[in-house]
Design an enzyme around this catalytic site. Sequence first.
Site, short mmCIF file in Angstrom:
data_model
loop_
_atom_site.label_atom_id
_atom_site.label_comp_id
_atom_site.label_asym_id
_atom_site.label_seq_id
_atom_site.Cartn_x
_atom_site.Cartn_y
_atom_site.Cartn_z
N GLU B 166 0.80 -1.23 0.00
CA GLU B 166 0.00 0.00 0.00
C GLU B 166 0.84 1.29 0.00
O GLU B 166 0.59 2.17 -0.83
CB GLU B 166 -0.99 -0.03 1.17
CG GLU B 166 -2.13 -0.98 0.87
CD GLU B 166 -2.87 -1.48 2.11
OE1 GLU B 166 -2.65 -0.92 3.20
OE2 GLU B 166 -3.65 -2.43 1.98
N ASP B 189 1.46 5.71 6.41
CA ASP B 189 0.14 5.22 6.00
C ASP B 189 -0.59 4.64 7.21
O ASP B 189 -0.32 3.51 7.63
CB ASP B 189 0.34 4.15 4.91
CG ASP B 189 -0.97 3.54 4.42
OD1 ASP B 189 -2.04 3.90 4.97
OD2 ASP B 189 -0.93 2.71 3.50
#
Lengths: 187, 606
Positions: B166, B189
């Site tokens: 991600e 993140d």
Amino acid sequence: MIDCFAVLGIERRPVVPESVLQLAYHEKSKSLHPDRAEGGDFSSINGAFQIVSNPAARIQHLLKLEFGEAGDRQIGADLGVLFGTVVKVLGRADEELGSISGQSSPLLRAFAFQRWDSIRDALDDAEKQIATKESELHSRIAAVDQIWLHDRRQCQKPLAQIAVDLTFVQKWLAQVRDRKIRLEELL
Amino acid sequence: MSEIVGIDLGTTNSLIGLMDSGFPVLIADKEGSRLTPSVIYFPEKGDPIVGSPAHRMRVLEPEQTVYSVKRLIGRRPGESEKENLPFTVKSIEGRMILEVGSKRLTPEQVSSLVLKKLKADAEQSLGRSIDRAVITVPAYFNDLQRQATKRAGELAGFTVERIINEPTAAALAYGLNRLRDRSKIAVYDLGGGTFDISILEFNEGVFRVLSTNGNTRLGGDDIDREFVRFLEERILGRHPDLRSAVEDRVFLARLREIAHAAKLRLSTEEVVAIEIPFLKGNRSYRSFSYSMTRQELEAIARPIIRRTRSHCIRSLDDAKLDTTNLDEVILVGGATRMPIVRQFVAEVFQRLPNITQDPDEAVAVGATIQAGILSGHVQDIVLLDVTPLSLGVETFGGLMNVLIPRNSTIPCKAGEMFTNAVANQKSMQIRVLQGERELAKDNWELGRFQLAFQPVPKGVARVGVQFEIDADGILHVLARDTQSGVEEKVELSSAVDVSDEAVEKMIAESLDNAFADMSERLWTEMVLKSNELIPAVRSALTMVGDQIGPDENQKILKLVGEVQAALEAHDPQRLKKANAALDDGTQNLATVLIDRAMADAARRKR
């Protein structure tokens, strides 16, 4: 035996400037990465890069390629004292880590934190000493690199010693840093 | 060549995108939203319902509604008890199974329902079928979690062309217009359920991940859960007769929804009024209202966000960088909308974070770009990613022998030679591990396999094993007998028997504990703890009591009183509870104390 320098298409010598290594690696990536249409054996490129980019592993690899052996040596006498310091400070840190990680009370941990200050200082101090040693070893590699161009044989012994010393120095540095971070993690 | 879609399979929301004339474009679902809630409602009869219609059912029928399944995917039974999910998770034959009504499903089956919905809606919107996908996973996912995610994709009818991390995807989204740049960035993140930090180097189209770190069980969900606990305490503090109402599952689901909504609003507002009407008390209905301030929420969130710190430090350390070498720190993930997270990141990285990326969409956009790279629509990018965890095997004495260190660029491989320890040994068992700890037992066991030997004298047999991590971060094992030259692919068998053993051991231990609780030894330990804790609380209150407000002071003193009462009453059960309550109640006090100690330490160093 695979020649990692040849795999990356760079000159076989003790010092490999980062810019040279990076350029070679990127060029290979652009043609061999599995995402590219052509693709290729990118694992080997990565393996070679991993060795050449790590100074201790690079010197060891160089010795094996050039002289057939990496040399079986003891750590240098000057590292003995540092070794003692490192063992002691790691021992202290591990003891404290052990006692704190068993402590469930956040408040008692917070009080322990004030005690850690001296351990952290000791770890910082050890880290500085090792880092000094590391840069010293790097200067020695640079010196040998100059001789390498005209007399490789003469480089074998000094390089073998540097390889052993540097392997330990890199390991200690990683261990000391790991303890520092683990102390932080317990907060 | 057929098209490839990019999918962000999130804990809270999922998204899908496709390259369109050189640009990544996200596709809205049937309900018109690009964000599809990763929620599945299982009605008594008929097909499961996915997305926002299911999300609405979460409050009405929480026991029939599954969410945050990403926290379970690729995990083994016994690892999930702390998750505190409202639906039932069971261990059946060593596998984790979700029980919803009469249905039994694996986490990847549930995830595949979300993927199917994304696929069907996108196909309807595009008017053509799509069957190839790039799916994102948290960078810190291990091999089993990646494999399970890939399986979920296959169950949904996709050929999974790539599993991509991600934060790496987010970096692609950020970097697409910066192909000429040479810079180093960090991607922070913080999503609903997972936290990743990755450090990358951009160099004229080569995007290389230098290091990654994270925690696959740390995210906005944790803040919600603590927020709910906070509200529960407030409700019961005011209306003690509401206990049974507060413990009701349906009510808890509602409270979670309320807390979550308030949390989102508190990112932009200073105070939010929380109103909960019609709470069923003993005799009558009551209502509860509370003015929640951002400051109160931040006090709840701070210890959770603080846990990201050491991961950031480790990733910098592994990349051999310090904060001054970084050009940007990119924020992604919904939780990074909270001002306190932004402040925290600024503190850790000593610079203002870059908030140009849409926290919800950047990962899906990046997955779409990666899909474009694979299908040949994006030509001038090479993405070099790494494996987040060290891979190794157990050696003699229960140690982990690392074969592929963490942050090695993938794909990569490593070989290891095994030999027989005694003459005529038929085989040996190899345990494959992932993790950073020195002892094998502290790491993840990915599985094990038997290596067969020819009957030869001790030390003569030679079997080479090759461990290869592919571009998805998934492991493949090959064994090669150097004498016969026979090479074969090795299937790892999962450590099912081990976890069963572990579960049995845990049960046995808890039984032991039930009796041991009464024992003199435990009583003595608890008394010692209390005797250490009470003076510590007192001096902490003297030192920083003025910084936590009179209410909390009062509350803590009350908890101390209860510990003393339990000591006097010689009641082990009561003392255990009282100690635990005091630990719990002094968490914030401990945080304040540590903050002070850190500030002191920083001052001294200067």
